[in-house]
Design a protein around this motif. Structure first.
Motif, short mmCIF file in Angstrom:
data_model
loop_
_atom_site.label_atom_id
_atom_site.label_comp_id
_atom_site.label_asym_id
_atom_site.label_seq_id
_atom_site.Cartn_x
_atom_site.Cartn_y
_atom_site.Cartn_z
N SER A 57 8.76 1.86 -6.92
CA SER A 57 8.40 2.31 -5.75
C SER A 57 7.58 3.52 -6.40
N SER A 70 4.21 6.73 -2.97
CA SER A 70 4.24 4.99 -2.41
C SER A 70 3.71 4.29 -1.47
N MET A 78 6.83 -0.61 -2.67
CA MET A 78 7.77 -0.44 -1.74
C MET A 78 9.61 -1.40 -2.79
N ARG A 82 13.02 -2.29 2.80
CA ARG A 82 12.12 -1.48 3.92
C ARG A 82 10.51 -2.65 3.36
N GLN A 83 10.64 -2.90 1.92
CA GLN A 83 9.45 -4.08 1.59
C GLN A 83 8.89 -5.40 2.14
N GLU A 222 -0.54 3.30 6.37
CA GLU A 222 0.09 2.25 6.33
C GLU A 222 -1.05 1.21 6.94
#
Length: 259
Positions: A57, A70, A78, A82-83, A222
């Motif tokens: 993170s 992050s 991550m 979620r990654q 993102e």
């Protein structure tokens, strides 16, 4: 011995130091920078699998202690669950079909740089080819317009500069990063309105099921973080890989003949 990857001895010739730590201190602690380092393959492998203990993170930079969020470093900062959800989105840009479709453009880029030196006798391959070629390939993949590629490559390269004494980015590097970030934001805005057959359009339109079960699209931040990651990490590592390949092929001519 203190393991400091930012120190001059490590920058100039890391391999004797790597061997020392591998054989004598396979787990070591740097008190000044407050981090542990693992050197044995099995230890590193196990650490990558145990993400609850060894979190990603904070990202890959030693100086970050939570100041940089992050999300700014994309999927390399991550942890699961979620990654892999976000990684699966961006992996759609690297399918065998999409990569195969780039071969012609990639060969054309290579010829563009190398044909200029046919008959020249010698040239600086790192400066004239190895640094330029990977970034141009990534620019084609992402969707950077051809007229902007030289500027974008130089901005990204400048943004990777670090002070050899402190390991921190100087002011002009931060300015270069900000410029490339602003440019990519403008490109993303265009692609959200008029998508094209490129990676930035693909991931800008993609949706995924988040850990809370809700269907979501990637935010602008993102998308930009992944493009920045691809440009910086992909170009930098490949440029150095190509340079090392040339050196080792000349040191081992039998391997050069095989290629």
């Amino acid at each position: 011995m203190i393991y400091d990857p930012y120190s001059r001895p490590f920058q100039e010739d890391p391999f004797p130091l790597y061997r020392h730590f591998l054989e004598e201190e396979p787990v070591t602690y740097n008190e000044a920078r407050d981090f542990y380092a693992l050197f044995r393959f099995e230890d590193v492998w196990n650490a990558t699998l145990d993400w609850q203990t060894y979190s990603s993170s904070l990202g890959p930079t030693l100086e970050n202690r939570g100041e940089l969020p992050s999300a700014a470093m994309s999927i390399i900062a991550m942890d699961p669950p979620r990654q892999p959800r976000l990684r699966n989105i961006v992996s759609k840009g690297f399918t065998p079909r999409r990569i195969a479709a780039m071969e012609g453009k990639t060969r054309k880029l290579a010829a563009h740089y190398l044909d200029a030196f046919v008959g020249a006798g010698s040239f600086d391959i790192q400066r004239e080819f190895n640094v330029k070629f990977p970034m141009d390939v990534i620019s084609v993949l992402v969707g950077i317009p051809e007229k902007d590629r030289d500027w974008y490559r130089e901005a990204v390269d400048s943004g990777l500069t670090r002070d050899p004494e402190t390991g921190l980015p100087p002011e002009d590097a931060m300015q270069a990063l900000a410029s490339s970030h602003g440019f990519t934001q403008e490109l993303l805005d265009e692609r959200r309105k008029k998508p094209q057959d490129d990676l930035i359009s693909l991931i800008a339109q993609a949706q995924y099921e988040d850990v809370d079960g809700e269907r979501k699209a990637l935010t602008d931040d993102e998308v930009l973080a992944f493009v920045r990651l691809l440009a910086a990490a992909g170009a930098e590592t490949t440029a150095k890989l190509l340079g090392n390949c040339v050196v080792y092929f000349f040191q081992h001519p039998e391997q050069r003949r095989l290629v």
